[in-house]
Design an enzyme around this catalytic site. Structure first.
Site, PDB file in Angstrom:
ATOM      1  N   PHE A  79      -3.668  -6.892   3.208  1.00 31.90           N
ATOM      2  CA  PHE A  79      -5.092  -6.555   3.242  1.00 31.90           C
ATOM      3  C   PHE A  79      -5.990  -7.795   3.190  1.00 31.90           C
ATOM      4  O   PHE A  79      -6.687  -8.125   4.148  1.00 31.90           O
ATOM      5  CB  PHE A  79      -5.376  -5.574   2.095  1.00 31.90           C
ATOM      6  N   ASP A 121       4.995 -13.525   6.016  1.00 28.66           N
ATOM      7  CA  ASP A 121       4.902 -12.196   5.404  1.00 28.66           C
ATOM      8  C   ASP A 121       6.191 -11.445   5.722  1.00 28.66           C
ATOM      9  O   ASP A 121       6.650 -11.470   6.869  1.00 28.66           O
ATOM     10  CB  ASP A 121       3.690 -11.440   5.964  1.00 28.66           C
ATOM     11  N   TYR A 137       3.664  -7.021 -13.746  1.00 27.25           N
ATOM     12  CA  TYR A 137       2.768  -7.558 -12.709  1.00 27.25           C
ATOM     13  C   TYR A 137       1.747  -8.513 -13.320  1.00 27.25           C
ATOM     14  O   TYR A 137       1.557  -9.639 -12.853  1.00 27.25           O
ATOM     15  CB  TYR A 137       2.055  -6.400 -12.004  1.00 27.25           C
TER      16      TYR A 137
END
Length: 311
Positions: free
Chosen positions: A12, A32, A146
């Site tokens: 994004f 990526d 995270y």
């Protein structure tokens, strides 16, 4: 023309940054693994090199960094799902921390001198410690693997910046939204999922009572912040909140979207999820002193996002 590396560049934020930098005439390399990003997010341009590879492939990453000697490095690759990190802490740790640390080490060992390395951290590092708004000096209380990995990695980068004179900055993104978010992902940003719900006029599940609040920032303001930090020497060795300094509840967002779309959706309610934070918004004075000013409020951002989705 600058040579730029963007890890996670098909995701994004990464894909929007890629397009911005290409439009300014830069030469961009995107790495990526497409586990969360989409190659369709990227334009077909001669100045863009796309490599489908995981940043956990340390040999590949080291060779790429040494061979290309990039001017700017944006480290956006991550398992961006808090819930995923709770389910798979070791696997996400290897991507969100270990792989980035090896990148820092390659820069150090091979005496590379990028003009700026920018690491994408997260507002999740603040956890649910109650003082608001969050300044960069607020207590850190990460609740999930995270958030722990994001904080540890930014601290490693600041240590490398100060010990080894690497020109580095870290950014703590708050709730970014806009084009190229993936609503099909169950871990996508809430506004992406909500936008898709309005498009299909379906049902939207609110976890909690809907009064949880966030500092939502539109993607173009994030890109402005990233470019400002890449070029301002005062940003070296520093961590910055990237947000608007404003707060909006989820129920207010739904109300705004109903007005923008002239549609109604079915809202259901469920218990808050493990690791979710009730209130979060930022103090952005530190970034503002460098000249940052957000231009898109939530309502205008939602209007633009809706226009993009229906283009």
């Amino acid at each position: 023309m600058a040579k730029v590396l963007i890890t996670g560049g098909a995701g994004f934020i990464g894909s929007n940054l890629t397009m911005r930098l290409l439009s300014e005439g830069n030469e961009v390399t995107v790495v990526d693994d497409l586990s969360m990003g989409l190659q369709d997010n990227l334009p077909q341009q001669p100045n863009l090199t796309f490599i489908q590879q995981s940043i956990t492939n340390s040999e590949f990453m080291s060779e790429l960094l040494i061979d290309q000697n990039f001017d700017f490095i944006y480290l956006l690759a991550a398992v961006a799902s808090v819930a995923d990190s709770v389910e798979r802490p070791i696997e996400t740790h290897e991507i969100n921390q270990e792989a980035n640390l090896r990148i820092f080490e390659t820069i150090r060992k091979h005496h590379l001198h990028p003009k700026r390395v920018i690491f994408s951290s997260s507002a999740a590092v603040y956890g649910d410690e109650p003082s608001l708004p969050k300044t960069e000096g607020s207590p850190i209380a990460p609740l999930t693997p995270y958030a722990i990995d994001k904080f540890a990695t930014e601290r490693f980068l600041m240590a490398y910046a100060n010990l080894y004179q690497i020109n580095a900055s870290a950014v703590r993104f708050f709730n970014v939204f806009g084009p190229h978010q993936n609503p099909q992902s169950p871990y996508s940003g809430v506004l992406s999922i909500l936008t898709q719900t309005f498009k299909t006029e379906g049902s939207f599940c609110v976890f909690g009572d809907g009064q949880q609040s966030r500092d939502f920032i539109y993607i173009t303001d994030v890109l402005d912040a990233l470019q400002l930090l890449a070029k301002n020497d005062l940003a070296k060795g520093q961590v910055f909140n990237v947000a608007t300094g404003q707060t909006t509840t989820l129920l207010d967002v739904i109300k705004d979207y109903e007005e923008i779309t002239n549609k109604r959706i079915t809202v259901t309610y469920a218990n808050m999820r493990q690791g979710d934070i009730r209130h979060s918004w930022a103090n952005i004075d530190k970034l503002s002193t460098l000249g940052f000013e957000p231009h898109i409020n939530v309502y205008e951002g939602l209007r633009r996002y809706w226009q993009y989705i229906n283009r």
